[in-house]
Design a protein around this motif. Structure first.
Motif, PDB file in Angstrom:
ATOM      1  N   GLY A  30     -15.519  10.325  -6.304  1.00  0.00           N
ATOM      2  CA  GLY A  30     -15.910  10.870  -4.902  1.00  0.00           C
ATOM      3  C   GLY A  30     -17.534  11.286  -4.823  1.00  0.00           C
ATOM      4  O   GLY A  30     -18.083  11.297  -3.806  1.00  0.00           O
TER       5      GLY A  30
ATOM      6  N   ARG B 250       0.672  -1.271   0.007  1.00  0.00           N
ATOM      7  CA  ARG B 250       0.051  -0.077  -0.007  1.00  0.00           C
ATOM      8  C   ARG B 250       0.819   1.123   0.011  1.00  0.00           C
ATOM      9  O   ARG B 250       0.528   2.389  -0.551  1.00  0.00           O
ATOM     10  CB  ARG B 250      -1.082  -0.026   1.259  1.00  0.00           C
TER      11      ARG B 250
ATOM     12  N   ARG C  40     -16.426   5.594   3.288  1.00  0.00           N
ATOM     13  CA  ARG C  40     -15.291   5.058   3.003  1.00  0.00           C
ATOM     14  C   ARG C  40     -14.764   4.722   4.579  1.00  0.00           C
ATOM     15  O   ARG C  40     -14.474   5.290   5.288  1.00  0.00           O
ATOM     16  CB  ARG C  40     -14.290   6.040   2.043  1.00  0.00           C
TER      17      ARG C  40
ATOM     18  N   LEU D  13     -10.166   6.641  -6.352  1.00  0.00           N
ATOM     19  CA  LEU D  13     -11.304   7.058  -5.187  1.00  0.00           C
ATOM     20  C   LEU D  13     -12.109   8.572  -5.457  1.00  0.00           C
ATOM     21  O   LEU D  13     -12.989   9.046  -5.429  1.00  0.00           O
ATOM     22  CB  LEU D  13     -11.128   6.775  -4.124  1.00  0.00           C
ATOM     23  N   THR D  14     -10.973   9.326  -5.570  1.00  0.00           N
ATOM     24  CA  THR D  14     -11.201  10.794  -5.683  1.00  0.00           C
ATOM     25  C   THR D  14     -11.996  11.165  -6.674  1.00  0.00           C
ATOM     26  O   THR D  14     -12.940  11.995  -6.949  1.00  0.00           O
ATOM     27  CB  THR D  14      -9.959  11.729  -5.692  1.00  0.00           C
TER      28      THR D  14
ATOM     29  N   ILE E 104      -9.757  -1.565   2.347  1.00  0.00           N
ATOM     30  CA  ILE E 104     -10.712  -0.470   2.177  1.00  0.00           C
ATOM     31  C   ILE E 104     -11.918  -0.996   1.792  1.00  0.00           C
ATOM     32  O   ILE E 104     -12.249  -1.637   0.551  1.00  0.00           O
ATOM     33  CB  ILE E 104     -10.091   0.693   1.073  1.00  0.00           C
TER      34      ILE E 104
ATOM     35  N   GLY F 188      -0.893   2.878  -2.857  1.00  0.00           N
ATOM     36  CA  GLY F 188      -1.771   3.622  -2.213  1.00  0.00           C
ATOM     37  C   GLY F 188      -2.215   5.077  -2.639  1.00  0.00           C
ATOM     38  O   GLY F 188      -3.344   5.408  -2.959  1.00  0.00           O
ATOM     39  N   PRO F 189      -1.319   5.844  -3.287  1.00  0.00           N
ATOM     40  CA  PRO F 189      -1.621   7.168  -3.866  1.00  0.00           C
ATOM     41  C   PRO F 189      -2.368   6.978  -5.245  1.00  0.00           C
ATOM     42  O   PRO F 189      -3.377   7.616  -5.416  1.00  0.00           O
ATOM     43  CB  PRO F 189      -0.310   7.454  -4.125  1.00  0.00           C
ATOM     44  N   GLU F 190      -2.189   5.925  -5.917  1.00  0.00           N
ATOM     45  CA  GLU F 190      -2.896   5.632  -7.090  1.00  0.00           C
ATOM     46  C   GLU F 190      -4.313   5.296  -6.798  1.00  0.00           C
ATOM     47  O   GLU F 190      -5.324   5.526  -7.348  1.00  0.00           O
ATOM     48  CB  GLU F 190      -2.209   4.771  -8.066  1.00  0.00           C
TER      49      GLU F 190
ATOM     50  N   GLY G   6     -11.009   2.655   6.139  1.00  0.00           N
ATOM     51  CA  GLY G   6      -9.912   2.041   5.829  1.00  0.00           C
ATOM     52  C   GLY G   6      -9.281   1.443   7.003  1.00  0.00           C
ATOM     53  O   GLY G   6      -9.741   1.865   8.097  1.00  0.00           O
TER      54      GLY G   6
ATOM     55  N   GLN H 124      -5.918   6.155  -4.245  1.00  0.00           N
ATOM     56  CA  GLN H 124      -6.690   7.464  -3.558  1.00  0.00           C
ATOM     57  C   GLN H 124      -7.070   8.226  -4.719  1.00  0.00           C
ATOM     58  O   GLN H 124      -7.984   8.967  -4.807  1.00  0.00           O
ATOM     59  CB  GLN H 124      -5.744   8.364  -2.825  1.00  0.00           C
ATOM     60  N   SER H 125      -6.136   8.430  -5.851  1.00  0.00           N
ATOM     61  CA  SER H 125      -6.556   9.200  -6.988  1.00  0.00           C
ATOM     62  C   SER H 125      -7.809   8.740  -7.702  1.00  0.00           C
ATOM     63  O   SER H 125      -8.639   9.302  -8.208  1.00  0.00           O
ATOM     64  CB  SER H 125      -5.444   9.128  -8.178  1.00  0.00           C
TER      65      SER H 125
END
Length: 85
Positions: free
Chosen positions: A30, A15, A36, A26-27, A49, A19-21, A38, A23-24
């Motif tokens: 949104g 992660r 959400r 999921l954003t 998640i 993780g950053p990808e 986690g 998050q992108s």
């Protein structure tokens, strides 16, 4: 098309790197995400998640497909029922 309530379960290996990808992605979805959850544990390399979303089935499946396109990420969709009024 009719909207429904969907739960997307996401398992992220490594992660710290992926993780950053995640998050992108999921954003970008949104506006359809109701909640959400986690499990943040810095001592573990895997992340879990769960996302609850209100959307059309196609959108929930598109979210899962985009997440699965990330190396080390698995995602599954469960349809719980009709959208909230």
């Amino acid at each position: 098309m009719a909207q429904g309530i969907f739960v997307v379960g996401i398992l992220v290996d490594d992660r710290a790197n992926h993780g950053p990808e995640v998050q992108s992605v999921l954003t970008r979805f949104g506006s359809t995400i109701l909640s959400r959850n986690g499990i943040p544990d810095p001592t573990r390399s895997r992340g879990i998640i769960t996302v609850t979303m209100q959307s059309e089935r196609e959108d929930s499946e598109k979210l899962a497909a985009e997440l699965q396109g990330i190396e080390g990420v698995r995602a599954r969709v469960i349809h719980l029922g009709d959208a909230l009024n």
